[in-house]
Scaffold this motif. Sequence first.
Motif, PDB file in Angstrom:
ATOM      1  N   LYS A   1       0.828  -1.213   0.000  1.00  0.00           N
ATOM      2  CA  LYS A   1       0.000   0.000   0.000  1.00  0.00           C
ATOM      3  C   LYS A   1       0.859   1.258   0.000  1.00  0.00           C
ATOM      4  CE  LYS A   1      -3.927  -1.833   2.651  1.00  0.00           C
ATOM      5  NZ  LYS A   1      -4.260  -2.022   4.065  1.00  0.00           N
ATOM      6  N   GLY A   2       2.199   1.072   0.021  1.00  0.00           N
ATOM      7  CA  GLY A   2       3.068   2.237  -0.036  1.00  0.00           C
ATOM      8  C   GLY A   2       3.282   2.904   1.303  1.00  0.00           C
ATOM      9  N   ARG A   3       2.968   2.201   2.390  1.00  0.00           N
ATOM     10  CA  ARG A   3       3.207   2.812   3.699  1.00  0.00           C
ATOM     11  C   ARG A   3       4.694   2.863   4.020  1.00  0.00           C
ATOM     12  NH1 ARG A   3       0.126   0.208   8.532  1.00  0.00           N
ATOM     13  NH2 ARG A   3       2.101   0.782   9.498  1.00  0.00           N
ATOM     14  N   THR A   4       5.056   3.775   4.838  1.00  0.00           N
ATOM     15  CA  THR A   4       6.451   3.931   5.238  1.00  0.00           C
ATOM     16  C   THR A   4       6.901   2.771   6.120  1.00  0.00           C
ATOM     17  OG1 THR A   4       6.424   6.328   5.133  1.00  0.00           O
ATOM     18  CG2 THR A   4       8.008   5.336   6.632  1.00  0.00           C
ATOM     19  N   MET A   5       8.005   2.172   5.763  1.00  0.00           N
ATOM     20  CA  MET A   5       8.597   1.123   6.578  1.00  0.00           C
ATOM     21  C   MET A   5       9.903   1.656   7.177  1.00  0.00           C
ATOM     22  SD  MET A   5       6.187  -0.943   5.817  1.00  0.00           S
ATOM     23  CE  MET A   5       6.712  -2.458   6.618  1.00  0.00           C
ATOM     24  N   ASN A   6      10.358   0.978   8.210  1.00  0.00           N
ATOM     25  CA  ASN A   6      11.590   1.401   8.886  1.00  0.00           C
ATOM     26  C   ASN A   6      12.734   0.440   8.569  1.00  0.00           C
ATOM     27  OD1 ASN A   6      10.106   3.433  10.095  1.00  0.00           O
ATOM     28  ND2 ASN A   6       9.686   2.213  11.930  1.00  0.00           N
TER      29      ASN A   6
ATOM     30  N   THR B   1      19.534   6.477   0.027  1.00  0.00           N
ATOM     31  CA  THR B   1      18.777   7.325  -0.891  1.00  0.00           C
ATOM     32  C   THR B   1      17.626   6.550  -1.547  1.00  0.00           C
ATOM     33  OG1 THR B   1      20.781   8.568  -1.344  1.00  0.00           O
ATOM     34  CG2 THR B   1      18.974   8.829  -2.912  1.00  0.00           C
ATOM     35  N   ARG B   2      17.951   5.350  -2.004  1.00  0.00           N
ATOM     36  CA  ARG B   2      16.936   4.536  -2.689  1.00  0.00           C
ATOM     37  C   ARG B   2      15.750   4.241  -1.768  1.00  0.00           C
ATOM     38  NH1 ARG B   2      17.267   2.227  -7.964  1.00  0.00           N
ATOM     39  NH2 ARG B   2      15.731   0.552  -8.167  1.00  0.00           N
ATOM     40  N   LEU B   3      16.059   3.887  -0.536  1.00  0.00           N
ATOM     41  CA  LEU B   3      14.995   3.548   0.406  1.00  0.00           C
ATOM     42  C   LEU B   3      14.196   4.790   0.793  1.00  0.00           C
ATOM     43  CD1 LEU B   3      17.062   1.036   2.567  1.00  0.00           C
ATOM     44  CD2 LEU B   3      15.000   0.451   1.246  1.00  0.00           C
ATOM     45  N   GLU B   4      14.893   5.896   1.027  1.00  0.00           N
ATOM     46  CA  GLU B   4      14.200   7.136   1.402  1.00  0.00           C
ATOM     47  C   GLU B   4      13.321   7.646   0.256  1.00  0.00           C
ATOM     48  OE1 GLU B   4      17.112   8.894   4.930  1.00  0.00           O
ATOM     49  OE2 GLU B   4      17.231   9.773   2.916  1.00  0.00           O
TER      50      GLU B   4
ATOM     51  N   LEU C   1      16.620  -3.788  -3.087  1.00  0.00           N
ATOM     52  CA  LEU C   1      16.030  -2.919  -2.060  1.00  0.00           C
ATOM     53  C   LEU C   1      14.545  -2.688  -2.333  1.00  0.00           C
ATOM     54  CD1 LEU C   1      18.977  -0.380  -1.719  1.00  0.00           C
ATOM     55  CD2 LEU C   1      18.332  -2.181  -0.082  1.00  0.00           C
ATOM     56  N   ASP C   2      14.201  -2.575  -3.611  1.00  0.00           N
ATOM     57  CA  ASP C   2      12.786  -2.407  -3.952  1.00  0.00           C
ATOM     58  C   ASP C   2      11.971  -3.638  -3.547  1.00  0.00           C
ATOM     59  OD1 ASP C   2      13.531   0.005  -5.034  1.00  0.00           O
ATOM     60  OD2 ASP C   2      13.413  -0.645  -7.132  1.00  0.00           O
ATOM     61  N   ALA C   3      12.654  -4.792  -3.533  1.00  0.00           N
ATOM     62  CA  ALA C   3      11.957  -6.053  -3.246  1.00  0.00           C
ATOM     63  C   ALA C   3      12.106  -6.479  -1.786  1.00  0.00           C
ATOM     64  CB  ALA C   3      12.488  -7.145  -4.167  1.00  0.00           C
ATOM     65  N   LEU C   4      12.558  -5.552  -0.954  1.00  0.00           N
ATOM     66  CA  LEU C   4      12.847  -5.897   0.448  1.00  0.00           C
ATOM     67  C   LEU C   4      11.615  -6.459   1.164  1.00  0.00           C
ATOM     68  CD1 LEU C   4      15.406  -5.716   2.149  1.00  0.00           C
ATOM     69  CD2 LEU C   4      14.795  -3.376   2.756  1.00  0.00           C
ATOM     70  N   TRP C   5      10.439  -6.011   0.766  1.00  0.00           N
ATOM     71  CA  TRP C   5       9.218  -6.437   1.468  1.00  0.00           C
ATOM     72  C   TRP C   5       8.527  -7.598   0.795  1.00  0.00           C
ATOM     73  CZ3 TRP C   5      10.452  -3.708   5.355  1.00  0.00           C
ATOM     74  CH2 TRP C   5      11.076  -2.473   5.144  1.00  0.00           C
ATOM     75  N   THR C   6       8.929  -7.883  -0.447  1.00  0.00           N
ATOM     76  CA  THR C   6       8.208  -8.896  -1.212  1.00  0.00           C
ATOM     77  C   THR C   6       9.060 -10.122  -1.553  1.00  0.00           C
ATOM     78  OG1 THR C   6       8.805  -7.633  -3.187  1.00  0.00           O
ATOM     79  CG2 THR C   6       6.618  -7.253  -2.272  1.00  0.00           C
ATOM     80  N   ALA C   7      10.365  -9.992  -1.472  1.00  0.00           N
ATOM     81  CA  ALA C   7      11.229 -11.133  -1.819  1.00  0.00           C
ATOM     82  C   ALA C   7      10.982 -12.283  -0.859  1.00  0.00           C
ATOM     83  CB  ALA C   7      12.694 -10.711  -1.777  1.00  0.00           C
ATOM     84  N   LYS C   8      11.211 -13.482  -1.345  1.00  0.00           N
ATOM     85  CA  LYS C   8      10.960 -14.689  -0.559  1.00  0.00           C
ATOM     86  C   LYS C   8      12.157 -14.969   0.352  1.00  0.00           C
ATOM     87  CE  LYS C   8       9.490 -19.333  -1.409  1.00  0.00           C
ATOM     88  NZ  LYS C   8       9.481 -20.444  -2.359  1.00  0.00           N
ATOM     89  N   PRO C   9      11.931 -15.086   1.658  1.00  0.00           N
ATOM     90  CA  PRO C   9      13.056 -15.388   2.547  1.00  0.00           C
ATOM     91  C   PRO C   9      13.596 -16.800   2.312  1.00  0.00           C
ATOM     92  CG  PRO C   9      11.140 -14.590   3.782  1.00  0.00           C
ATOM     93  CD  PRO C   9      10.683 -14.890   2.393  1.00  0.00           C
TER      94      PRO C   9
END
Lengths: 282, 282
Positions: free
Chosen positions: B21-26, B49-52, B240-248
Amino acid sequence: MLDIHFHYTGRRSTLLLSALKGRTMNVLIVYAHPEPKSLNGSLKDFAVTRLENAGHAVKVSDLYAMKWKASLDASDSMDGQASERFDPALDSKLAFENGRQTRDIAEEQDKLRWADAVILQFPLWWFSMPAILKGWVERVYAYGFAYGVGEHSDKHWGDRYGEGTLAGKRAMLMVTTGGWESHYAARGINGPIDDLLFPIQHGILYYPGFDVLPPFVIYRTGKVDEARFAKALDALGQRLDALWTAKPIAYRRQNAGAYDIPELTLRADMAPGQAGFGVHIE
Amino acid sequence: MLDIHFHYTGRRSTLLLSALKGRTMNVLIVYAHPEPKSLNGSLKDFAVTRLENAGHAVKVSDLYAMKWKASLDASDSMDGQASERFDPALDSKLAFENGRQTRDIAEEQDKLRWADAVILQFPLWWFSMPAILKGWVERVYAYGFAYGVGEHSDKHWGDRYGEGTLAGKRAMLMVTTGGWESHYAARGINGPIDDLLFPIQHGILYYPGFDVLPPFVIYRTGKVDEARFAKALDALGQRLDALWTAKPIAYRRQNAGAYDIPELTLRADMAPGQAGFGVHIE
């Protein structure tokens, strides 16, 4: 293979003969535990006594007692940073070549040159050596001393993995861990102890030339009563007595034909179809 | 297995939905290189920079800049040594429970609690992390925080390896090395990179609960020209773009039935006949 080894590390045969004749050998123990009254402290004291009673000369680098500087940085050269940009390898090379390393580093290198055998003793913290000992490796293993040594060509990728400054010397790990032996077994949850220690035994000890003996490991340190302690000392004593005669781990030599250079992958006809740390042992 | 995971780490699904949803993550980057103008320094700046730019909040623990104390000792408690004999685990437990840890340690723990994802970034020195980062792990990973957590019985051997204080968070390594990729291949002389990193990824990150993403590794750092650097940034950006979606990495959970307790060896019917680090991945 024995003949080749005999031919190559002439020093080893001298060392063996000397030991068998009862000549004094030099042993360096690099010891990393913050508490002298710990199990590790007791094991270290026992090792020193056992080796000295056998007539050997022992030096101990007690890293915590020495307040060893753990972090590698530009201040490891007496000249400070060599250029506008600190380069860990290049700055180390210059300081080593020019005799400008700080005294603590140069002294540890002298101890390594003096030693016939080196023991790294530490509690396993987070599946590796304590930071203070890792920092000893990083700072003492200078470029030109422990790496960046020897001819670098398409046939010989530097003097390393079986050759190098410390060739002809023996090394052994003395490790304690709170976990059970089964937790470190072939299918144990922490991973097999030999695999956990591979980056140290192969990557830190065999790399600059040491012959690496199998590790001495004590498990479940929280449950060491008098009986287990006596057993541990007995086992350790036997390992120390066999320091000159025990068979080293048979790691493959990098430049002796087993590896394709410069890829440094094991030749297809050696341990065919296998992979992982194990293929580097003959 | 997906269902079980979904059920267990409820936080992960929230995290995923939030990210989508595009919410800010830490994001916390723990960074260990002594030279800001190094390749590692550039990669770190790029990552921030990329993450910010993607709307995330980023904190960096720049260990060299912070002059991080690397060696764990009795001074890590504001009370000093708890008893006549310093005990690394027990003293850590007391300091953590009583709020008597030194401020540097407590602040790093706060950053870990704050983070949705943690990146450990370092050059591979002697086949592991630099001493300064190892010392961060040893001191920040207090007893009661990263280990010694949860029920300890014959059915549940503590909250670890898939459970723990940091469960629901993601972690990833960003590693550089001078060696070639082939030197770290399945049959490469240094050992396979995944096996070298196992003690960190499984033993340091998965242990207190992180979901561990595959590592981002740059090889042969001595030969990074502009073209390779651009490629590396591109690859890193995608990771980095896939930090939340990549498979662990699908490490097995300790207390979910795959392991016999208390032996903590993998059940005979799981990966039968196999051994080594690999058996701990489903």
